[in-house]
Write an enzyme that holds these catalytic residues in place. Structure first.
Site, PDB file in Angstrom:
ATOM      1  N   SER A  11       0.851  -1.199   0.000  1.00 12.82           N
ATOM      2  CA  SER A  11       0.000   0.000   0.000  1.00 12.82           C
ATOM      3  C   SER A  11       0.879   1.238   0.000  1.00 12.82           C
ATOM      4  O   SER A  11       1.658   1.460   0.932  1.00 12.82           O
ATOM      5  CB  SER A  11      -0.880   0.000   1.255  1.00 12.82           C
ATOM      6  OG  SER A  11      -1.404   1.293   1.464  1.00 12.82           O
ATOM      7  N   ASP A  38      -4.724   3.810  -1.918  1.00  7.55           N
ATOM      8  CA  ASP A  38      -5.800   4.227  -1.010  1.00  7.55           C
ATOM      9  C   ASP A  38      -6.308   5.614  -1.376  1.00  7.55           C
ATOM     10  O   ASP A  38      -5.557   6.588  -1.320  1.00  7.55           O
ATOM     11  CB  ASP A  38      -5.267   4.238   0.431  1.00  7.55           C
ATOM     12  CG  ASP A  38      -5.044   2.844   0.968  1.00  7.55           C
ATOM     13  OD1 ASP A  38      -5.987   2.042   0.912  1.00  7.55           O
ATOM     14  OD2 ASP A  38      -3.915   2.560   1.413  1.00  7.55           O
ATOM     15  N   HIS A  69      -8.486   1.420  -3.689  1.00  2.00           N
ATOM     16  CA  HIS A  69      -9.356   1.230  -2.523  1.00  2.00           C
ATOM     17  C   HIS A  69     -10.096   2.537  -2.301  1.00  2.00           C
ATOM     18  O   HIS A  69      -9.516   3.528  -1.857  1.00  2.00           O
ATOM     19  CB  HIS A  69      -8.469   0.844  -1.323  1.00  2.00           C
ATOM     20  CG  HIS A  69      -9.203   0.664  -0.048  1.00  2.00           C
ATOM     21  ND1 HIS A  69      -8.567   0.385   1.141  1.00  2.00           N
ATOM     22  CD2 HIS A  69     -10.530   0.708   0.246  1.00  2.00           C
ATOM     23  CE1 HIS A  69      -9.459   0.267   2.108  1.00  2.00           C
ATOM     24  NE2 HIS A  69     -10.666   0.474   1.585  1.00  2.00           N
ATOM     25  N   MET A 140     -11.365  -5.223   6.250  1.00  2.00           N
ATOM     26  CA  MET A 140     -10.523  -4.240   6.939  1.00  2.00           C
ATOM     27  C   MET A 140     -10.140  -4.792   8.314  1.00  2.00           C
ATOM     28  O   MET A 140     -11.005  -5.202   9.099  1.00  2.00           O
ATOM     29  CB  MET A 140     -11.272  -2.906   7.126  1.00  2.00           C
ATOM     30  CG  MET A 140     -11.516  -2.114   5.858  1.00  2.00           C
ATOM     31  SD  MET A 140     -10.041  -1.770   4.866  1.00  2.00           S
ATOM     32  CE  MET A 140      -9.021  -0.829   6.014  1.00  2.00           C
ATOM     33  N   GLY A 145      -8.800   4.795   6.999  1.00  2.00           N
ATOM     34  CA  GLY A 145      -8.515   6.227   7.075  1.00  2.00           C
ATOM     35  C   GLY A 145      -7.042   6.548   7.285  1.00  2.00           C
ATOM     36  O   GLY A 145      -6.586   7.612   6.882  1.00  2.00           O
ATOM     37  N   ASP A 178      -6.537  -5.830   5.130  1.00  3.90           N
ATOM     38  CA  ASP A 178      -5.898  -4.516   5.000  1.00  3.90           C
ATOM     39  C   ASP A 178      -5.846  -3.818   6.351  1.00  3.90           C
ATOM     40  O   ASP A 178      -6.886  -3.527   6.945  1.00  3.90           O
ATOM     41  CB  ASP A 178      -6.720  -3.682   3.997  1.00  3.90           C
ATOM     42  CG  ASP A 178      -6.099  -2.330   3.687  1.00  3.90           C
ATOM     43  OD1 ASP A 178      -4.971  -2.061   4.134  1.00  3.90           O
ATOM     44  OD2 ASP A 178      -6.766  -1.538   2.979  1.00  3.90           O
ATOM     45  N   GLY A 179      -4.620  -3.545   6.798  1.00  2.00           N
ATOM     46  CA  GLY A 179      -4.432  -2.750   7.999  1.00  2.00           C
ATOM     47  C   GLY A 179      -3.642  -3.470   9.070  1.00  2.00           C
ATOM     48  O   GLY A 179      -4.038  -4.532   9.546  1.00  2.00           O
ATOM     49  N   GLY A 200       1.323  -1.744   4.219  1.00  2.00           N
ATOM     50  CA  GLY A 200       1.902  -0.422   4.016  1.00  2.00           C
ATOM     51  C   GLY A 200       3.167  -0.246   4.823  1.00  2.00           C
ATOM     52  O   GLY A 200       4.286  -0.371   4.319  1.00  2.00           O
TER      53      GLY A 200
HETATM   54  C1  DX5 Z   1      -6.080   2.206   5.764  1.00  2.00           C
HETATM   55  C2  DX5 Z   1      -5.666   1.790   4.379  1.00  2.00           C
HETATM   56  C3  DX5 Z   1      -4.560   0.795   4.339  1.00  2.00           C
HETATM   57  C4  DX5 Z   1      -3.270   1.298   4.920  1.00  2.00           C
HETATM   58  C5  DX5 Z   1      -2.427   0.142   5.308  1.00  2.00           C
HETATM   59  O1  DX5 Z   1      -7.231   2.981   5.669  1.00  2.00           O
HETATM   60  O2  DX5 Z   1      -6.762   1.227   3.694  1.00  2.00           O
HETATM   61  O3  DX5 Z   1      -4.367   0.317   3.025  1.00  2.00           O
HETATM   62  O4  DX5 Z   1      -2.545   2.064   4.022  1.00  2.00           O
HETATM   63  O5  DX5 Z   1      -1.323   0.637   5.989  1.00  2.00           O
HETATM   64  P1  DX5 Z   1      -0.655  -0.179   7.178  1.00  2.00           P
HETATM   65  O6  DX5 Z   1      -0.105  -1.411   6.592  1.00  2.00           O
HETATM   66  O7  DX5 Z   1       0.361   0.767   7.705  1.00  2.00           O
HETATM   67  O8  DX5 Z   1      -1.758  -0.473   8.183  1.00  2.00           O
HETATM   68 ZN    ZN Z   2      -6.403   0.200   1.787  1.00  2.00          ZN
END
Ligand code: DX5
Ligand code: ZN
Length: 230
Positions: A11, A38, A69, A140, A145, A178-179, A200
């Site tokens: 991400s 994102d 996303h 999620m 966010g 994700d997250g 990410g």
């Molecule tokens: C959060 C996003 C994620 C985020 C993931 O709202 O949808 O894609 O960028 O980042 P990490 O891996 O740092 O949780």
């Molecule tokens: Zn995301």
């Protein structure tokens, strides 16, 4: 539990934007399956992020699929623009859309992959009717966010329920999470049934660099797969 090979979707939300192209190329060379973009509008989530111009720029530096996303109040308004910029897959939230079926059909009519996203407080049951029509489910594992949040272990049972539904209704569908995915949490998510990991901070925030981070995350995820298949 049968699920496909584990794939990583870095991400870019937490990438170094001064070196974005370079970091995405490193992710591609390190075995990333797709790039996760994102998009946030400050309404659906309390943050602003990226527009279609970023997808257009990334399209020039990588051959990997670009998945968008859509953390926006009305994703329909932006589908054409992101499609033209080079998006390959749209992930739209169940929570943002009273006409989800229509949006999914529009995405398919554009020739793109369609995914539905559910927030931590949303039950897996809402996926049942739309599951035959989609290519991806995104669960999620933090509240959407922001990057850098902690993985919510309370989502693990739901990942298991979604895996069961996918097996029954649409076995070709990806189950993405994700997250807060890192070396510790990736094996938990995989053991619960995930086969695509959005990451990410654990990819772009690792001081050892993107290649080393990808290697460690992939190894952690694959350890979980080999334990499941024992
Ligand atoms: C959060 C996003 C994620 C985020 C993931 O709202 O949808 O894609 O960028 O980042 P990490 O891996 O740092 O949780
Ligand atoms: Zn995301």
């Amino acid at each position: 539990m049968l699920q496909g090979a584990i794939r990583i979707a870095p991400s870019i939300l937490v990438a170094d934007f001064a070196r974005l192209g370079e970091q995405v190329v490193q992710a591609e060379q390190s075995g990333a399956d797709r790039i996760h973009v994102d998009v946030m509008d400050g309404h659906f989530v309390p943050n602003l992020s990226l527009g279609a111009v970023i997808v257009e720029g990334l399209r020039k530096v990588t051959r990997l699929p670009l998945e968008t996303h859509m953390m926006v109040a009305n994703p329909d308004l932006f589908l054409d623009e992101f499609c033209e910029a080079g998006t390959d897959a749209f992930l739209v939230h169940w929570e943002s859309n009273p006409n989800l079926h229509r949006t999914v059909q529009r995405i398919k009519a554009l020739g793109k992959r369609a995914g539905v996203v559910i927030n931590p407080a949303t039950t897996a049951a809402v996926l049942e009717e739309i599951l035959p029509d989609i290519d991806q489910v995104l669960v999620m594992t933090v509240n959407p966010g922001f990057g850098h949040q902690h993985f919510l272990a309370s989502t693990l049972a739901k990942i298991g329920r979604v895996r069961h539904m996918i097996k029954e209704i649409n076995p070709a569908c990806d189950l993405e999470v994700d997250g807060g995915i890192d070396e510790e949490t990736a094996p938990l998510a995989v053991a619960a049934g995930a086969d695509v990991l959005v990451a990410g901070t654990s990819v772009f925030g690792d001081h050892r660099g993107v290649a080393a981070a990808m290697e460690r995350l992939t190894a952690a995820a694959n350890t979980a797969v080999s334990q499941i298949r024992k």
